[in-house]
Design a protein around this motif. Structure first.
Motif, PDB file in Angstrom:
ATOM      1  N   GLN A   1      49.609  51.429  43.633  1.00 30.94           N
ATOM      2  CA  GLN A   1      50.850  51.514  44.391  1.00 30.94           C
ATOM      3  C   GLN A   1      52.043  50.973  43.612  1.00 30.94           C
ATOM      4  O   GLN A   1      53.190  51.259  43.957  1.00 30.94           O
ATOM      5  CB  GLN A   1      50.731  50.745  45.705  1.00 30.94           C
ATOM      6  CG  GLN A   1      49.896  51.421  46.744  1.00 30.94           C
ATOM      7  CD  GLN A   1      49.861  50.631  48.038  1.00 30.94           C
ATOM      8  OE1 GLN A   1      50.486  49.576  48.151  1.00 30.94           O
ATOM      9  NE2 GLN A   1      49.134  51.144  49.022  1.00 30.94           N
ATOM     10  N   ARG A   2      51.779  50.250  42.564  1.00 26.80           N
ATOM     11  CA  ARG A   2      52.860  49.613  41.805  1.00 26.80           C
ATOM     12  C   ARG A   2      53.819  50.643  41.221  1.00 26.80           C
ATOM     13  O   ARG A   2      55.036  50.437  41.204  1.00 26.80           O
ATOM     14  CB  ARG A   2      52.232  48.776  40.700  1.00 26.80           C
ATOM     15  CG  ARG A   2      53.170  47.972  39.872  1.00 26.80           C
ATOM     16  CD  ARG A   2      52.374  47.111  38.928  1.00 26.80           C
ATOM     17  NE  ARG A   2      51.589  47.939  38.016  1.00 26.80           N
ATOM     18  CZ  ARG A   2      51.734  47.980  36.693  1.00 26.80           C
ATOM     19  NH1 ARG A   2      52.616  47.205  36.132  1.00 26.80           N
ATOM     20  NH2 ARG A   2      50.997  48.745  35.952  1.00 26.80           N
ATOM     21  N   GLN A   3      53.313  51.762  40.770  1.00 25.82           N
ATOM     22  CA  GLN A   3      54.155  52.792  40.150  1.00 25.82           C
ATOM     23  C   GLN A   3      54.895  53.629  41.184  1.00 25.82           C
ATOM     24  O   GLN A   3      55.997  54.093  40.931  1.00 25.82           O
ATOM     25  CB  GLN A   3      53.280  53.721  39.289  1.00 25.82           C
ATOM     26  CG  GLN A   3      52.551  53.020  38.179  1.00 25.82           C
ATOM     27  CD  GLN A   3      53.508  52.470  37.123  1.00 25.82           C
ATOM     28  OE1 GLN A   3      54.591  52.996  36.910  1.00 25.82           O
ATOM     29  NE2 GLN A   3      53.085  51.382  36.485  1.00 25.82           N
ATOM     30  N   VAL A   4      54.286  53.834  42.370  1.00 27.16           N
ATOM     31  CA  VAL A   4      54.829  54.763  43.349  1.00 27.16           C
ATOM     32  C   VAL A   4      55.839  54.119  44.281  1.00 27.16           C
ATOM     33  O   VAL A   4      56.950  54.626  44.454  1.00 27.16           O
ATOM     34  CB  VAL A   4      53.674  55.392  44.173  1.00 27.16           C
ATOM     35  CG1 VAL A   4      54.199  56.374  45.202  1.00 27.16           C
ATOM     36  CG2 VAL A   4      52.682  56.071  43.254  1.00 27.16           C
TER      37      VAL A   4
ATOM     38  N   MET B   1      37.972  42.206  46.429  1.00 21.75           N
ATOM     39  CA  MET B   1      38.971  41.748  45.462  1.00 21.75           C
ATOM     40  C   MET B   1      39.286  42.864  44.465  1.00 21.75           C
ATOM     41  O   MET B   1      40.455  43.132  44.164  1.00 21.75           O
ATOM     42  CB  MET B   1      38.432  40.515  44.736  1.00 21.75           C
ATOM     43  CG  MET B   1      39.351  39.952  43.678  1.00 21.75           C
ATOM     44  SD  MET B   1      38.720  38.422  42.949  1.00 21.75           S
ATOM     45  CE  MET B   1      37.063  38.835  42.484  1.00 21.75           C
ATOM     46  N   ARG B   2      38.267  43.533  43.959  1.00 18.55           N
ATOM     47  CA  ARG B   2      38.451  44.608  42.996  1.00 18.55           C
ATOM     48  C   ARG B   2      39.203  45.786  43.627  1.00 18.55           C
ATOM     49  O   ARG B   2      40.140  46.334  43.036  1.00 18.55           O
ATOM     50  CB  ARG B   2      37.087  45.075  42.485  1.00 18.55           C
ATOM     51  CG  ARG B   2      37.179  45.966  41.276  1.00 18.55           C
ATOM     52  CD  ARG B   2      35.815  46.325  40.813  1.00 18.55           C
ATOM     53  NE  ARG B   2      35.281  47.266  41.799  1.00 18.55           N
ATOM     54  CZ  ARG B   2      34.176  47.947  41.643  1.00 18.55           C
ATOM     55  NH1 ARG B   2      33.427  47.760  40.592  1.00 18.55           N
ATOM     56  NH2 ARG B   2      33.779  48.792  42.559  1.00 18.55           N
ATOM     57  N   THR B   3      38.823  46.157  44.861  1.00 19.93           N
ATOM     58  CA  THR B   3      39.502  47.262  45.547  1.00 19.93           C
ATOM     59  C   THR B   3      40.965  46.937  45.797  1.00 19.93           C
ATOM     60  O   THR B   3      41.852  47.789  45.584  1.00 19.93           O
ATOM     61  CB  THR B   3      38.787  47.555  46.878  1.00 19.93           C
ATOM     62  OG1 THR B   3      37.415  47.842  46.614  1.00 19.93           O
ATOM     63  CG2 THR B   3      39.413  48.720  47.601  1.00 19.93           C
ATOM     64  N   ALA B   4      41.248  45.705  46.256  1.00 21.41           N
ATOM     65  CA  ALA B   4      42.637  45.312  46.516  1.00 21.41           C
ATOM     66  C   ALA B   4      43.443  45.302  45.227  1.00 21.41           C
ATOM     67  O   ALA B   4      44.609  45.739  45.207  1.00 21.41           O
ATOM     68  CB  ALA B   4      42.674  43.935  47.179  1.00 21.41           C
ATOM     69  N   PHE B   5      42.837  44.859  44.134  1.00 18.93           N
ATOM     70  CA  PHE B   5      43.545  44.835  42.852  1.00 18.93           C
ATOM     71  C   PHE B   5      43.888  46.256  42.400  1.00 18.93           C
ATOM     72  O   PHE B   5      45.014  46.529  41.974  1.00 18.93           O
ATOM     73  CB  PHE B   5      42.690  44.120  41.805  1.00 18.93           C
ATOM     74  CG  PHE B   5      43.329  44.081  40.447  1.00 18.93           C
ATOM     75  CD1 PHE B   5      44.376  43.215  40.189  1.00 18.93           C
ATOM     76  CD2 PHE B   5      42.894  44.921  39.428  1.00 18.93           C
ATOM     77  CE1 PHE B   5      44.969  43.173  38.956  1.00 18.93           C
ATOM     78  CE2 PHE B   5      43.482  44.895  38.193  1.00 18.93           C
ATOM     79  CZ  PHE B   5      44.520  44.015  37.951  1.00 18.93           C
TER      80      PHE B   5
ATOM     81  N   LEU C   1      50.139  43.100  52.778  1.00 17.07           N
ATOM     82  CA  LEU C   1      48.718  43.229  53.090  1.00 17.07           C
ATOM     83  C   LEU C   1      47.822  43.323  51.850  1.00 17.07           C
ATOM     84  O   LEU C   1      46.816  42.622  51.785  1.00 17.07           O
ATOM     85  CB  LEU C   1      48.493  44.423  54.021  1.00 17.07           C
ATOM     86  CG  LEU C   1      47.065  44.580  54.549  1.00 17.07           C
ATOM     87  CD1 LEU C   1      46.655  43.352  55.349  1.00 17.07           C
ATOM     88  CD2 LEU C   1      46.952  45.833  55.378  1.00 17.07           C
ATOM     89  N   PRO C   2      48.133  44.162  50.852  1.00 16.28           N
ATOM     90  CA  PRO C   2      47.252  44.186  49.668  1.00 16.28           C
ATOM     91  C   PRO C   2      47.207  42.852  48.931  1.00 16.28           C
ATOM     92  O   PRO C   2      46.141  42.431  48.464  1.00 16.28           O
ATOM     93  CB  PRO C   2      47.857  45.272  48.782  1.00 16.28           C
ATOM     94  CG  PRO C   2      48.635  46.139  49.697  1.00 16.28           C
ATOM     95  CD  PRO C   2      49.116  45.234  50.783  1.00 16.28           C
ATOM     96  N   TRP C   3      48.353  42.147  48.857  1.00 16.14           N
ATOM     97  CA  TRP C   3      48.378  40.851  48.196  1.00 16.14           C
ATOM     98  C   TRP C   3      47.589  39.809  48.992  1.00 16.14           C
ATOM     99  O   TRP C   3      46.856  38.995  48.412  1.00 16.14           O
ATOM    100  CB  TRP C   3      49.809  40.373  47.983  1.00 16.14           C
ATOM    101  CG  TRP C   3      50.505  41.071  46.857  1.00 16.14           C
ATOM    102  CD1 TRP C   3      51.522  41.970  46.965  1.00 16.14           C
ATOM    103  CD2 TRP C   3      50.217  40.936  45.465  1.00 16.14           C
ATOM    104  NE1 TRP C   3      51.891  42.411  45.725  1.00 16.14           N
ATOM    105  CE2 TRP C   3      51.107  41.790  44.772  1.00 16.14           C
ATOM    106  CE3 TRP C   3      49.304  40.198  44.730  1.00 16.14           C
ATOM    107  CZ2 TRP C   3      51.107  41.915  43.398  1.00 16.14           C
ATOM    108  CZ3 TRP C   3      49.306  40.322  43.355  1.00 16.14           C
ATOM    109  CH2 TRP C   3      50.195  41.174  42.703  1.00 16.14           C
ATOM    110  N   ALA C   4      47.715  39.844  50.311  1.00 18.42           N
ATOM    111  CA  ALA C   4      46.969  38.910  51.156  1.00 18.42           C
ATOM    112  C   ALA C   4      45.461  39.180  51.054  1.00 18.42           C
ATOM    113  O   ALA C   4      44.654  38.240  50.955  1.00 18.42           O
ATOM    114  CB  ALA C   4      47.427  39.019  52.606  1.00 18.42           C
ATOM    115  N   THR C   5      45.094  40.461  51.069  1.00 22.79           N
ATOM    116  CA  THR C   5      43.686  40.821  50.928  1.00 22.79           C
ATOM    117  C   THR C   5      43.142  40.354  49.591  1.00 22.79           C
ATOM    118  O   THR C   5      42.043  39.786  49.509  1.00 22.79           O
ATOM    119  CB  THR C   5      43.509  42.342  51.063  1.00 22.79           C
ATOM    120  OG1 THR C   5      44.058  42.775  52.301  1.00 22.79           O
ATOM    121  CG2 THR C   5      42.047  42.738  50.988  1.00 22.79           C
ATOM    122  N   PHE C   6      43.909  40.585  48.542  1.00 18.42           N
ATOM    123  CA  PHE C   6      43.484  40.171  47.203  1.00 18.42           C
ATOM    124  C   PHE C   6      43.350  38.640  47.121  1.00 18.42           C
ATOM    125  O   PHE C   6      42.344  38.117  46.636  1.00 18.42           O
ATOM    126  CB  PHE C   6      44.486  40.673  46.159  1.00 18.42           C
ATOM    127  CG  PHE C   6      44.141  40.271  44.759  1.00 18.42           C
ATOM    128  CD1 PHE C   6      43.066  40.841  44.110  1.00 18.42           C
ATOM    129  CD2 PHE C   6      44.904  39.326  44.087  1.00 18.42           C
ATOM    130  CE1 PHE C   6      42.739  40.467  42.819  1.00 18.42           C
ATOM    131  CE2 PHE C   6      44.591  38.955  42.800  1.00 18.42           C
ATOM    132  CZ  PHE C   6      43.509  39.529  42.154  1.00 18.42           C
TER     133      PHE C   6
END
Length: 150
Positions: A64-67, A54-58, A73-78
């Motif tokens: 990635q939010r800025q770039v 959870m921490r890694t996905a967050f 996938l990151p949202w599903a993992t989180f």
């Protein structure tokens, strides 16, 4: 004893097998405690893993939010790791207790069947006694009527 009085299982199963029952009960208790310890460590490890995921996905989402735009996938993992971690925190003790009772499951089932048989026997006796009581009351009423008439 079995030759003179009959089969020992019919005579006194609790008296004949009491030593074996005590030993098997201790084995079940020991194995249940071992099982609980193993399950506790597995659940604790799964909690740590899901929290780390959870921490890694967050952090990946925040990086990635800025770039670029964030994919699914990151949202599903989180989301899955949050759900897993919260479920383990909420239900971990219940899972441990359920798994701990598995070695005693045959005894629990036998106890349930015994209680069900006792309930059925109680209903039959209640119906029989109810009929007897009703007949006794009717007989008493008839006697009282005869006494009043005389």
């Amino acid at each position: 004893m079995g030759k003179t009085l009959g089969p020992t299982k019919l005579l006194a199963p609790g008296l004949v097998n009491s030593g074996a029952n005590a030993a098997s009960a201790l084995k079940v208790a020991a194995s249940a405690e071992k099982i609980r310890t193993v399950v506790h460590s597995v659940i604790a490890s799964a909690e740590k893993t899901s929290f780390s995921t959870m921490r890694t996905a967050f952090f990946e989402i925040m990086r990635q939010r800025q770039v670029q735009s964030i994919g699914v996938l990151p949202w599903a993992t989180f989301g899955c790791s949050v759900a897993t971690c919260s479920a383990l925190l909420m239900y971990g003790d219940g899972i441990e207790c359920a798994v701990e009772s598995l070695p005693a499951a045959p005894s629990i089932a036998s106890l349930g069947r015994g209680i069900q048989s006792l309930h059925q026997a109680s209903q039959v006796v209640g119906q029989t006694d109810g009929t007897r009581i009703q007949k006794s009351i009717e007989s008493l009423m008839n006697r009282l009527r005869k006494v009043k008439m005389q």
